[in-house]
Design an enzyme around this catalytic site. Sequence first.
Site, mmCIF file in Angstrom:
data_model
loop_
_atom_site.group_PDB
_atom_site.id
_atom_site.type_symbol
_atom_site.label_atom_id
_atom_site.label_comp_id
_atom_site.label_asym_id
_atom_site.label_seq_id
_atom_site.Cartn_x
_atom_site.Cartn_y
_atom_site.Cartn_z
ATOM 1 N N GLN A 54 0.856 -1.374 0.106
ATOM 2 C CA GLN A 54 -0.064 -0.052 0.000
ATOM 3 C C GLN A 54 0.874 1.308 0.017
ATOM 4 O O GLN A 54 1.681 1.480 0.874
ATOM 5 C CB GLN A 54 -0.932 0.162 1.516
ATOM 6 C CG GLN A 54 -1.980 1.101 1.269
ATOM 7 C CD GLN A 54 -2.810 1.241 2.541
ATOM 8 O OE1 GLN A 54 -2.172 1.535 3.568
ATOM 9 N NE2 GLN A 54 -3.957 0.893 2.531
ATOM 10 N N TYR A 127 -5.635 10.843 4.731
ATOM 11 C CA TYR A 127 -4.206 11.261 4.062
ATOM 12 C C TYR A 127 -4.240 11.821 2.829
ATOM 13 O O TYR A 127 -5.548 12.352 2.367
ATOM 14 C CB TYR A 127 -3.264 9.926 4.025
ATOM 15 C CG TYR A 127 -2.927 9.314 5.453
ATOM 16 C CD1 TYR A 127 -2.382 10.227 6.255
ATOM 17 C CD2 TYR A 127 -3.312 8.234 5.691
ATOM 18 C CE1 TYR A 127 -1.924 9.819 7.640
ATOM 19 C CE2 TYR A 127 -2.988 7.577 7.214
ATOM 20 C CZ TYR A 127 -2.237 8.577 7.933
ATOM 21 O OH TYR A 127 -1.952 7.986 9.217
ATOM 22 N N ARG A 175 -7.796 2.211 -1.329
ATOM 23 C CA ARG A 175 -8.851 2.028 -0.229
ATOM 24 C C ARG A 175 -9.199 3.387 -0.021
ATOM 25 O O ARG A 175 -8.533 4.385 -0.176
ATOM 26 C CB ARG A 175 -7.934 1.409 0.978
ATOM 27 C CG ARG A 175 -8.762 1.383 1.877
ATOM 28 C CD ARG A 175 -8.064 0.711 3.287
ATOM 29 N NE ARG A 175 -9.063 0.362 4.389
ATOM 30 C CZ ARG A 175 -8.674 -0.010 5.306
ATOM 31 N NH1 ARG A 175 -7.530 -0.300 5.819
ATOM 32 N NH2 ARG A 175 -9.429 -0.307 6.326
#
Length: 219
Positions: A54, A127, A175
Amino acid sequence: MGGTGLLITEQQAGHRLSKGSFKAACTAWEKRCIPQYEKLAAAVHEFGCKQFAQLFATGVHDRGTMQIDEWHPLWGVSAIPSTVFNEMPMVMGQAEIDDIVSGHGDAAMNVLRGGLDGVEINGAHSYLVGQFLSRAYNVRTDGYGGSVRNRCRFALELGEEIRRRIGTEIPLGIRLSFDEFVRASASHRRRARKPSKSSLLPASTTTSASRPAATTRSG
Ligand SMILES: Cc1cc2nc3c(=O)[nH]c(=O)nc-3n(C[C@H](O)[C@H](O)[C@H](O)COP(=O)(O)O)c2cc1C
C-alpha cells in the site's frame, strides 16, 4: 485448503516528502526497498499467498517542520491546517502535485521489481488522497477542487501514472473511506485562510473559508 490468500502491507511512503512523521515508514520510492520486498515476496509466496504493497502520502497530517533530522516542508491541498498537528501547510501547486504523482510511479515500480503481486493506493484515513477528495480539506478552485470530478483528479492521476509504469500485469487498487467522521468545528473553519504570498499557488487557486467545516481524522 484454507489459510490467507492476500496480505497488504501497511502504508509505504510513495514520495520523498510524504512519509510525514512516520519516522520508521518504509520509503517505497527508494530503490533500496527492492531487496526487502524480495525477501517479503519469498516469505509470503512460500505459503501460496499474495502480497500487495500500500502506498500513501500524508499531506497535511505531518509534523515534518518540527523534526530536526528529517525536516521537510508541509504540503497541503489547501491552506487548512491538520486538525491533528495544527500547522498551516504550503498549498501544493502543479509542480508539487506532479512530483508526488511521479514518486508514486517510482514506488510502484520498486514494488513490482521486488516481486510483490499488487499495489494499493491509500485513499482512506484522511491522508493526501483523502484530503483531495474531502470538501473539508479541499477548497481549491483550480482543476483539483470543487466538483466531485475535480476532487477525484489527483487520485485518478496517481492511478494512471502507476498503471502507466507497472503495465497491466499486476493489480492496482485503492482503499477509500466512506465516512470521514466530519463534524462542524468553528475553530477549524476559522483557521482556514486566504493564501499568503509564501503559498505556492496564485491566490485564484484557493478560496476563503466559506466552504464546509472541519474534520476529525478517521484513521
Ligand atoms: C496501528 C494501526 C495501523 C494501521 N495502518 C493502516 C495502514 O497503514 N493502512 C490501512 O489501510 N489501514 C491501516 N489501519 C487500519 C486497519 O487496516 C483497519 O481498517 C482498522 O484497524 C479497522 O479494522 P477492523 O475493520 O477489523 O475493525 C491501521 C490500524 C491500526 C490500528
